[in-house]
Design a protein around this motif. Structure first.
Motif, mmCIF file in Angstrom:
data_model
loop_
_atom_site.group_PDB
_atom_site.id
_atom_site.type_symbol
_atom_site.label_atom_id
_atom_site.label_comp_id
_atom_site.label_asym_id
_atom_site.label_seq_id
_atom_site.Cartn_x
_atom_site.Cartn_y
_atom_site.Cartn_z
ATOM 1 N N GLY A 180 63.918 -54.503 -28.100
ATOM 2 C CA GLY A 180 63.208 -52.926 -28.269
ATOM 3 C C GLY A 180 63.313 -52.203 -26.850
ATOM 4 N N ASP A 181 62.539 -50.944 -27.096
ATOM 5 C CA ASP A 181 62.428 -50.313 -26.004
ATOM 6 C C ASP A 181 61.000 -50.421 -25.124
ATOM 7 N N SER A 182 60.353 -51.619 -25.336
ATOM 8 C CA SER A 182 59.298 -52.077 -24.580
ATOM 9 C C SER A 182 59.188 -53.507 -24.520
ATOM 10 N N ARG A 183 58.613 -54.090 -23.813
ATOM 11 C CA ARG A 183 58.532 -55.582 -23.794
ATOM 12 C C ARG A 183 57.747 -55.919 -25.252
ATOM 13 N N ALA A 184 56.743 -55.179 -25.630
ATOM 14 C CA ALA A 184 56.129 -55.600 -26.582
ATOM 15 C C ALA A 184 56.991 -55.461 -28.149
ATOM 16 N N ALA A 185 57.928 -54.532 -27.815
ATOM 17 C CA ALA A 185 58.797 -53.928 -29.162
ATOM 18 C C ALA A 185 59.666 -55.435 -29.162
ATOM 19 N N SER A 186 60.138 -55.807 -28.198
ATOM 20 C CA SER A 186 61.054 -56.735 -27.936
ATOM 21 C C SER A 186 60.629 -58.107 -28.562
ATOM 22 N N VAL A 187 59.402 -58.382 -28.153
ATOM 23 C CA VAL A 187 58.775 -59.744 -28.601
ATOM 24 C C VAL A 187 58.409 -59.503 -30.212
ATOM 25 N N TYR A 188 57.994 -58.355 -30.711
ATOM 26 C CA TYR A 188 57.933 -58.253 -31.999
ATOM 27 C C TYR A 188 59.395 -58.549 -32.856
ATOM 28 N N LYS A 189 60.124 -57.864 -32.405
ATOM 29 C CA LYS A 189 61.624 -57.780 -33.026
ATOM 30 C C LYS A 189 62.080 -59.255 -32.930
ATOM 31 N N GLY A 190 61.913 -59.850 -31.644
ATOM 32 C CA GLY A 190 62.288 -61.202 -31.517
ATOM 33 C C GLY A 190 61.696 -62.188 -32.720
ATOM 34 N N LEU A 191 60.266 -62.211 -32.831
ATOM 35 C CA LEU A 191 59.587 -62.925 -33.839
ATOM 36 C C LEU A 191 60.066 -62.699 -35.093
ATOM 37 N N GLN A 192 60.349 -61.473 -35.378
ATOM 38 C CA GLN A 192 60.793 -61.140 -36.840
ATOM 39 C C GLN A 192 62.238 -61.939 -37.005
ATOM 40 N N ALA A 193 62.974 -61.937 -35.760
ATOM 41 C CA ALA A 193 64.453 -62.453 -35.926
ATOM 42 C C ALA A 193 64.526 -64.191 -35.892
ATOM 43 N N MET A 194 63.290 -64.502 -35.280
ATOM 44 C CA MET A 194 63.007 -66.051 -35.299
ATOM 45 C C MET A 194 62.560 -66.640 -36.723
ATOM 46 N N ALA A 195 62.000 -65.735 -37.419
ATOM 47 C CA ALA A 195 61.303 -66.138 -38.729
ATOM 48 C C ALA A 195 61.787 -67.504 -39.227
ATOM 49 N N SER A 196 63.332 -67.326 -39.434
ATOM 50 C CA SER A 196 63.873 -68.565 -40.320
ATOM 51 C C SER A 196 63.840 -69.915 -39.571
ATOM 52 N N TYR A 197 63.557 -69.858 -38.197
ATOM 53 C CA TYR A 197 63.605 -71.190 -37.442
ATOM 54 C C TYR A 197 62.225 -71.592 -37.070
ATOM 55 N N VAL A 198 61.053 -70.463 -37.266
ATOM 56 C CA VAL A 198 59.632 -71.037 -36.936
ATOM 57 C C VAL A 198 58.752 -70.830 -37.886
ATOM 58 N N ASN A 199 57.918 -72.031 -37.891
ATOM 59 C CA ASN A 199 56.896 -71.644 -39.015
ATOM 60 C C ASN A 199 55.835 -70.866 -38.520
ATOM 61 N N GLN A 200 55.143 -70.293 -39.309
ATOM 62 C CA GLN A 200 53.910 -69.354 -38.766
ATOM 63 C C GLN A 200 52.892 -70.180 -37.942
ATOM 64 N N ASP A 201 52.624 -71.466 -38.193
ATOM 65 C CA ASP A 201 51.580 -72.268 -37.417
ATOM 66 C C ASP A 201 52.284 -72.637 -36.263
ATOM 67 N N ASP A 202 53.508 -72.509 -35.653
ATOM 68 C CA ASP A 202 54.096 -73.048 -34.639
ATOM 69 C C ASP A 202 53.765 -72.154 -33.406
ATOM 70 N N TRP A 203 53.490 -72.796 -32.427
ATOM 71 C CA TRP A 203 53.248 -72.107 -31.203
ATOM 72 C C TRP A 203 54.783 -71.467 -30.553
ATOM 73 N N VAL A 204 54.263 -70.146 -30.024
ATOM 74 C CA VAL A 204 55.344 -69.501 -29.190
ATOM 75 C C VAL A 204 55.117 -69.173 -27.928
ATOM 76 N N LEU A 205 55.768 -69.570 -27.018
ATOM 77 C CA LEU A 205 55.389 -69.214 -25.401
ATOM 78 C C LEU A 205 56.271 -68.214 -25.105
ATOM 79 N N VAL A 206 55.695 -67.059 -24.709
ATOM 80 C CA VAL A 206 56.398 -65.749 -24.392
ATOM 81 C C VAL A 206 56.529 -65.999 -22.828
ATOM 82 N N HIS A 207 57.577 -65.745 -22.450
ATOM 83 C CA HIS A 207 57.821 -65.922 -20.850
ATOM 84 C C HIS A 207 58.504 -64.693 -20.068
ATOM 85 N N ASP A 208 58.323 -64.079 -19.247
ATOM 86 C CA ASP A 208 58.877 -63.322 -18.520
ATOM 87 C C ASP A 208 60.211 -63.653 -18.218
#
Length: 235
Positions: free
Chosen positions: A79-107
């Protein structure tokens, strides 16, 4: 079983670097800056998957950057900001990741990260915690400037920390927090979790986990990485 996944937002242009290519693709010690973090996560059995979020129009990305990687994939949905990229990334990851899994966001521009830091973060966060982040207690005195760049106030540094990454939260909770607060333009995941009413845990980071922002930062990070390697070789 709860799993640990990594999301690396890499859709920024890094304008403050004043370079032709985005900073995450600049060379550092023989490979692109971004590849250093990827290699750290790839080598860790604790990490299940690594997702790199790039801009759809990224002309600098090359599949060669992932040569030899086995659990890293690219999502062209930045997306057009870091937060937007993380949000869109989480949406795109949804089929690979369970809601209770941990996500480590790294620069993407923190190449000094090593396995010990990641393991320290994971070990510090229990199943009852909301999540947490690597950070460093501030050592320098802080000054607030006025409009003429003169000191208006000295800010006590006690209890102040400088945020680093990774920042680790449950996938579902982080996505919900971003959905609710993305318009407020959070600067990191911990801030959006604070806005959602949670208190992330601070876990001691490391000086060499510096974020590359300006041209001289590359030399500083390289020196810190080489010093750490020399210490390890001497043991």
């Amino acid at each position: 079983m709860t799993q640990y996944h990594v999301l690396i937002p890499s859709a920024g242009s890094g304008s403050r670097m004043q370079s032709a290519a985005p900073k995450q693709y600049l060379p550092l010690n023989g490979k692109p800056i971004l590849r250093h973090a990827i290699d750290t996560f790839e080598a860790m059995p604790e990490i299940s998957q690594v997702f790199i979020v790039i801009a759809p129009e990224d002309a600098y990305w090359s599949e060669n950057l992932l040569q030899g990687c086995h659990k890293t994939q690219v999502l062209s949905c930045g997306g057009d900001s870091r937060a937007a990229s993380v949000y869109k990334g989480l949406q795109a990851m949804a089929s690979y990741v369970n809601q209770d899994d941990w996500v480590l966001v790294h620069d993407a521009a923190r190449p000094g990260l090593d396995a010990a830091m990641v393991q320290r973060l994971i070990a510090a966060i229990s199943s009852t915690d909301v999540g947490g982040l690597l950070a460093l207690p501030l050592a320098d005195t802080l000054k607030r400037a006025d409009t003429t760049q003169q000191v208006a106030e000295t800010i006590p540094r006690e209890s102040l920390w400088q945020a680093q990454t990774p920042q680790m939260f449950k996938a579902g909770m982080l996505q919900q927090a971003l959905a609710a607060h993305l318009p407020r333009q959070p600067t990191d995941e911990a801030q959006v979790m604070e806005w959602a009413g949670y208190a992330p845990k601070l876990v001691l980071g490391d000086l060499k986990n510096l974020k590359i922002t300006y041209p001289h930062d590359i030399a500083v990070v390289l020196a810190l990485m080489q010093a750490t390697q020399s210490e390890q070789d001497a043991k």
